[in-house]
Design a protein around this motif. Structure first.
Motif, PDB file in Angstrom:
ATOM      1  N   ILE A 102       0.858  -1.182   0.000  1.00 46.15           N
ATOM      2  CA  ILE A 102       0.000   0.000   0.000  1.00 46.15           C
ATOM      3  C   ILE A 102       0.894   1.232   0.000  1.00 46.15           C
ATOM      4  O   ILE A 102       1.601   1.489   0.982  1.00 46.15           O
ATOM      5  CB  ILE A 102      -0.931   0.014   1.220  1.00 46.15           C
ATOM      6  N   ASN A 103       0.856   1.983  -1.084  1.00 41.78           N
ATOM      7  CA  ASN A 103       1.755   3.129  -1.227  1.00 41.78           C
ATOM      8  C   ASN A 103       1.155   4.351  -0.524  1.00 41.78           C
ATOM      9  O   ASN A 103       0.815   5.348  -1.148  1.00 41.78           O
ATOM     10  CB  ASN A 103       2.013   3.426  -2.702  1.00 41.78           C
ATOM     11  N   ASN A 104       1.026   4.229   0.773  1.00 35.99           N
ATOM     12  CA  ASN A 104       0.532   5.309   1.623  1.00 35.99           C
ATOM     13  C   ASN A 104       0.934   4.981   3.047  1.00 35.99           C
ATOM     14  O   ASN A 104       1.607   3.963   3.266  1.00 35.99           O
ATOM     15  CB  ASN A 104      -0.986   5.452   1.492  1.00 35.99           C
ATOM     16  N   LEU A 162      -7.287  17.297  -1.202  1.00 32.34           N
ATOM     17  CA  LEU A 162      -6.931  15.880  -1.264  1.00 32.34           C
ATOM     18  C   LEU A 162      -7.748  15.104  -2.288  1.00 32.34           C
ATOM     19  O   LEU A 162      -7.202  14.301  -3.054  1.00 32.34           O
ATOM     20  CB  LEU A 162      -7.108  15.244   0.124  1.00 32.34           C
ATOM     21  N   TYR A 163      -9.060  15.330  -2.336  1.00 34.94           N
ATOM     22  CA  TYR A 163      -9.936  14.457  -3.113  1.00 34.94           C
ATOM     23  C   TYR A 163     -10.536  15.090  -4.362  1.00 34.94           C
ATOM     24  O   TYR A 163     -11.139  14.386  -5.167  1.00 34.94           O
ATOM     25  CB  TYR A 163     -11.082  13.957  -2.223  1.00 34.94           C
ATOM     26  N   MET A 164     -10.411  16.386  -4.561  1.00 28.91           N
ATOM     27  CA  MET A 164     -11.089  17.028  -5.687  1.00 28.91           C
ATOM     28  C   MET A 164     -10.135  17.779  -6.597  1.00 28.91           C
ATOM     29  O   MET A 164     -10.460  18.851  -7.092  1.00 28.91           O
ATOM     30  CB  MET A 164     -12.180  17.981  -5.172  1.00 28.91           C
ATOM     31  N   ARG A 165      -8.954  17.217  -6.795  1.00 35.45           N
ATOM     32  CA  ARG A 165      -8.009  17.811  -7.740  1.00 35.45           C
ATOM     33  C   ARG A 165      -8.126  17.108  -9.087  1.00 35.45           C
ATOM     34  O   ARG A 165      -8.584  15.967  -9.159  1.00 35.45           O
ATOM     35  CB  ARG A 165      -6.573  17.678  -7.199  1.00 35.45           C
ATOM     36  N   PRO A 166      -7.712  17.771 -10.179  1.00 35.47           N
ATOM     37  CA  PRO A 166      -7.732  17.121 -11.492  1.00 35.47           C
ATOM     38  C   PRO A 166      -6.861  15.874 -11.494  1.00 35.47           C
ATOM     39  O   PRO A 166      -5.825  15.813 -10.812  1.00 35.47           O
ATOM     40  CB  PRO A 166      -7.143  18.189 -12.430  1.00 35.47           C
ATOM     41  N   ALA A 167      -7.265  14.861 -12.276  1.00 33.20           N
ATOM     42  CA  ALA A 167      -6.534  13.597 -12.320  1.00 33.20           C
ATOM     43  C   ALA A 167      -5.090  13.786 -12.768  1.00 33.20           C
ATOM     44  O   ALA A 167      -4.192  13.053 -12.356  1.00 33.20           O
ATOM     45  CB  ALA A 167      -7.251  12.618 -13.252  1.00 33.20           C
ATOM     46  N   THR A 168      -4.851  14.795 -13.613  1.00 33.42           N
ATOM     47  CA  THR A 168      -3.495  15.033 -14.131  1.00 33.42           C
ATOM     48  C   THR A 168      -2.545  15.530 -13.045  1.00 33.42           C
ATOM     49  O   THR A 168      -1.331  15.443 -13.193  1.00 33.42           O
ATOM     50  CB  THR A 168      -3.533  16.067 -15.269  1.00 33.42           C
ATOM     51  N   SER A 169      -3.088  16.063 -11.955  1.00 34.90           N
ATOM     52  CA  SER A 169      -2.238  16.626 -10.898  1.00 34.90           C
ATOM     53  C   SER A 169      -1.939  15.632  -9.787  1.00 34.90           C
ATOM     54  O   SER A 169      -1.266  15.969  -8.824  1.00 34.90           O
ATOM     55  CB  SER A 169      -2.892  17.877 -10.305  1.00 34.90           C
ATOM     56  N   TYR A 170      -2.447  14.385  -9.924  1.00 37.83           N
ATOM     57  CA  TYR A 170      -2.239  13.404  -8.873  1.00 37.83           C
ATOM     58  C   TYR A 170      -0.796  12.916  -8.874  1.00 37.83           C
ATOM     59  O   TYR A 170      -0.209  12.627  -9.911  1.00 37.83           O
ATOM     60  CB  TYR A 170      -3.184  12.212  -9.037  1.00 37.83           C
ATOM     61  N   SER A 171      -0.236  12.836  -7.693  1.00 41.55           N
ATOM     62  CA  SER A 171       1.109  12.302  -7.486  1.00 41.55           C
ATOM     63  C   SER A 171       1.071  11.479  -6.215  1.00 41.55           C
ATOM     64  O   SER A 171       0.597  11.956  -5.174  1.00 41.55           O
ATOM     65  CB  SER A 171       2.125  13.437  -7.360  1.00 41.55           C
ATOM     66  N   ILE A 172       1.559  10.232  -6.285  1.00 40.00           N
ATOM     67  CA  ILE A 172       1.485   9.336  -5.129  1.00 40.00           C
ATOM     68  C   ILE A 172       2.213   9.936  -3.934  1.00 40.00           C
ATOM     69  O   ILE A 172       1.709   9.944  -2.809  1.00 40.00           O
ATOM     70  CB  ILE A 172       2.074   7.954  -5.493  1.00 40.00           C
ATOM     71  N   LYS A 173       3.409  10.466  -4.185  1.00 39.98           N
ATOM     72  CA  LYS A 173       4.200  11.036  -3.098  1.00 39.98           C
ATOM     73  C   LYS A 173       3.520  12.279  -2.536  1.00 39.98           C
ATOM     74  O   LYS A 173       3.441  12.470  -1.315  1.00 39.98           O
ATOM     75  CB  LYS A 173       5.603  11.380  -3.605  1.00 39.98           C
ATOM     76  N   ARG A 174       2.985  13.133  -3.421  1.00 37.53           N
ATOM     77  CA  ARG A 174       2.321  14.353  -2.975  1.00 37.53           C
ATOM     78  C   ARG A 174       1.035  14.033  -2.214  1.00 37.53           C
ATOM     79  O   ARG A 174       0.688  14.710  -1.254  1.00 37.53           O
ATOM     80  CB  ARG A 174       2.018  15.241  -4.185  1.00 37.53           C
ATOM     81  N   ASP A 175       0.329  12.984  -2.657  1.00 40.20           N
ATOM     82  CA  ASP A 175      -0.912  12.598  -1.994  1.00 40.20           C
ATOM     83  C   ASP A 175      -0.692  12.187  -0.538  1.00 40.20           C
ATOM     84  O   ASP A 175      -1.566  12.382   0.312  1.00 40.20           O
ATOM     85  CB  ASP A 175      -1.584  11.449  -2.746  1.00 40.20           C
ATOM     86  N   LYS A 176       0.478  11.601  -0.251  1.00 32.89           N
ATOM     87  CA  LYS A 176       0.771  11.231   1.137  1.00 32.89           C
ATOM     88  C   LYS A 176       0.757  12.465   2.035  1.00 32.89           C
ATOM     89  O   LYS A 176       0.204  12.446   3.133  1.00 32.89           O
ATOM     90  CB  LYS A 176       2.153  10.562   1.223  1.00 32.89           C
ATOM     91  N   TYR A 177       1.347  13.543   1.536  1.00 30.82           N
ATOM     92  CA  TYR A 177       1.437  14.760   2.346  1.00 30.82           C
ATOM     93  C   TYR A 177       0.098  15.477   2.407  1.00 30.82           C
ATOM     94  O   TYR A 177      -0.235  16.082   3.436  1.00 30.82           O
ATOM     95  CB  TYR A 177       2.538  15.669   1.796  1.00 30.82           C
ATOM     96  N   PHE A 178      -0.690  15.393   1.332  1.00 32.34           N
ATOM     97  CA  PHE A 178      -2.049  15.940   1.379  1.00 32.34           C
ATOM     98  C   PHE A 178      -2.889  15.157   2.390  1.00 32.34           C
ATOM     99  O   PHE A 178      -3.672  15.751   3.150  1.00 32.34           O
ATOM    100  CB  PHE A 178      -2.702  15.879   0.000  1.00 32.34           C
ATOM    101  N   PRO A 227      -5.515   4.228  -2.550  1.00 34.36           N
ATOM    102  CA  PRO A 227      -4.404   3.271  -2.694  1.00 34.36           C
ATOM    103  C   PRO A 227      -4.861   1.830  -2.785  1.00 34.36           C
ATOM    104  O   PRO A 227      -4.244   1.021  -3.495  1.00 34.36           O
ATOM    105  CB  PRO A 227      -3.579   3.506  -1.424  1.00 34.36           C
ATOM    106  N   LEU A 228      -5.953   1.480  -2.091  1.00 34.64           N
ATOM    107  CA  LEU A 228      -6.461   0.107  -2.154  1.00 34.64           C
ATOM    108  C   LEU A 228      -7.055  -0.198  -3.527  1.00 34.64           C
ATOM    109  O   LEU A 228      -6.885  -1.299  -4.061  1.00 34.64           O
ATOM    110  CB  LEU A 228      -7.510  -0.123  -1.065  1.00 34.64           C
ATOM    111  N   LEU A 229      -7.756   0.765  -4.112  1.00 36.16           N
ATOM    112  CA  LEU A 229      -8.301   0.576  -5.459  1.00 36.16           C
ATOM    113  C   LEU A 229      -7.185   0.367  -6.479  1.00 36.16           C
ATOM    114  O   LEU A 229      -7.332  -0.412  -7.426  1.00 36.16           O
ATOM    115  CB  LEU A 229      -9.155   1.782  -5.860  1.00 36.16           C
ATOM    116  N   GLN A 230      -6.055   1.036  -6.272  1.00 39.14           N
ATOM    117  CA  GLN A 230      -4.930   0.903  -7.194  1.00 39.14           C
ATOM    118  C   GLN A 230      -4.296  -0.480  -7.130  1.00 39.14           C
ATOM    119  O   GLN A 230      -3.653  -0.919  -8.087  1.00 39.14           O
ATOM    120  CB  GLN A 230      -3.876   1.972  -6.884  1.00 39.14           C
ATOM    121  N   LEU A 231      -4.486  -1.186  -6.005  1.00 43.61           N
ATOM    122  CA  LEU A 231      -3.901  -2.526  -5.848  1.00 43.61           C
ATOM    123  C   LEU A 231      -4.789  -3.624  -6.417  1.00 43.61           C
ATOM    124  O   LEU A 231      -4.332  -4.754  -6.579  1.00 43.61           O
ATOM    125  CB  LEU A 231      -3.655  -2.820  -4.367  1.00 43.61           C
TER     126      LEU A 231
END
Length: 299
Positions: A161-163, A245-261, A170-174
């Motif tokens: 789990i990359n979080n 955290l949850y309402m950003r454009p899909a293009t702006s998603y970053s796994i590492k950045r999401d951890k801090y959000f 993260p669970l959906l991604q797995l």
């Protein structure tokens, strides 16, 4: 749970930082909870709501931060499937409960400012208990469907789990099975409940601001606004971090950045809420001083 293993040189520093944050959350919210419990004069709807908000903030952070501290300290990052599903359920349940509790608090401020003559009748103990019960009931019943759907997915690809906790994304991604129906359900229900809470809160504040602007004296307007300023600050903090955290454009998603959000979403509200409600609240400050004097007296 991967946690922050991508920065191994910072593990001890992160442990100290998160331990300090967790202790601040516990201390701040526990003080508010105990001060309100010990002072009968504070057993009014506004402070009873605040007491429950403190309870949610303690539980919300305790669901995630102790496990994160354990991972950082011992590097033992395994979590069982049942433990992961439980953590996800509690996270969503407490988050939903907080949204609806803040909505109930907005209604309380609306009645206090817009209909003060009927405040005692409309915000009696029975009605106050009903609003709190409704907030927790909706909060803890709503994620059951999420839990059932998420637990039926196949996780046969990676088990990492990359979080730093078991969040839905993260669970959906797995999952190696189709997640379209699950994502659609989560999006529709989450949007509906989140928008309902936001709309009710916004409606309350439209009436509140309208009533404040009709007050003739500047002193009266300032006094009326001060009664809801703390709650408004908590609402803004919660919704801004949630949108980030949850309402950003899909293009702006970053796994590492999401951890801090995610970290910001989890700790910012519980850290700031006690400060927001105590800095300019004379009643809580006075009650805290009395409790502290009693403790020194018994000591």
């Amino acid at each position: 749970i991967q946690g922050f293993s991508d920065t191994p040189e910072l593990q001890i520093s992160l442990f100290v930082l998160f331990l300090g944050i967790y202790l601040i959350i516990l201390l701040g919210n526990l003080i508010i909870f105990l001060v309100i419990s010990c002072n009968p004069h504070l057993h009014t709807p506004m402070y009873i709501f605040l007491q429950n908000l403190s309870l949610i903030d303690i539980s919300f952070s305790s669901n995630i931060l102790p496990n994160l501290l354990h991972i950082l300290l011992t590097q033992q990052n395994n979590i069982s499937f049942l433990g992961c599903m439980t953590q996800m359920y509690v996270f969503v349940a407490l988050a939903a409960s907080e949204y609806f509790l803040l909505t109930a608090m907005a209604y309380d401020r609306y009645v206090a400012i817009c209909d003060p003559l009927h405040y005692i009748a409309r915000m009696s103990r029975k009605h106050c208990a009903g609003l709190i019960t409704a907030a927790f009931t909706v909060g803890f019943v709503d994620p059951v469907a999420y839990l059932v759907l998420m637990s039926k997915l196949s996780y046969c690809a990676s088990h990492l789990i990359n979080n730093f906790f078991c969040d839905i994304t993260p669970l959906l991604q797995l999952s190696c099975s189709s997640t379209f129906s699950v994502e659609l359900f989560i999006y529709i229900e989450g949007t509906f409940l989140g928008f309902s809470s936001f709309l009710l809160t916004l409606t309350s504040y439209i009436f509140i601001i309208s009533a404040i602007l009709k007050i003739q004296s500047s002193e009266g307007r300032q006094k009326a606004f001060s009664t809801c300023a703390s709650h408004l600050a908590c609402v803004i903090t919660l919704y801004v971090t949630a949108i980030g955290l949850y309402m950003r454009p899909a293009t702006s998603y970053s796994i590492k950045r999401d951890k801090y959000f995610s970290l910001l979403y989890i700790v910012l509200g519980p850290v700031l809420n006690p400060l927001i409600y105590t800095l300019k609240n004379r009643e809580i400050q006075s009650s805290f001083s009395k409790v502290r004097q009693r403790l020194f007296y018994f000591r």
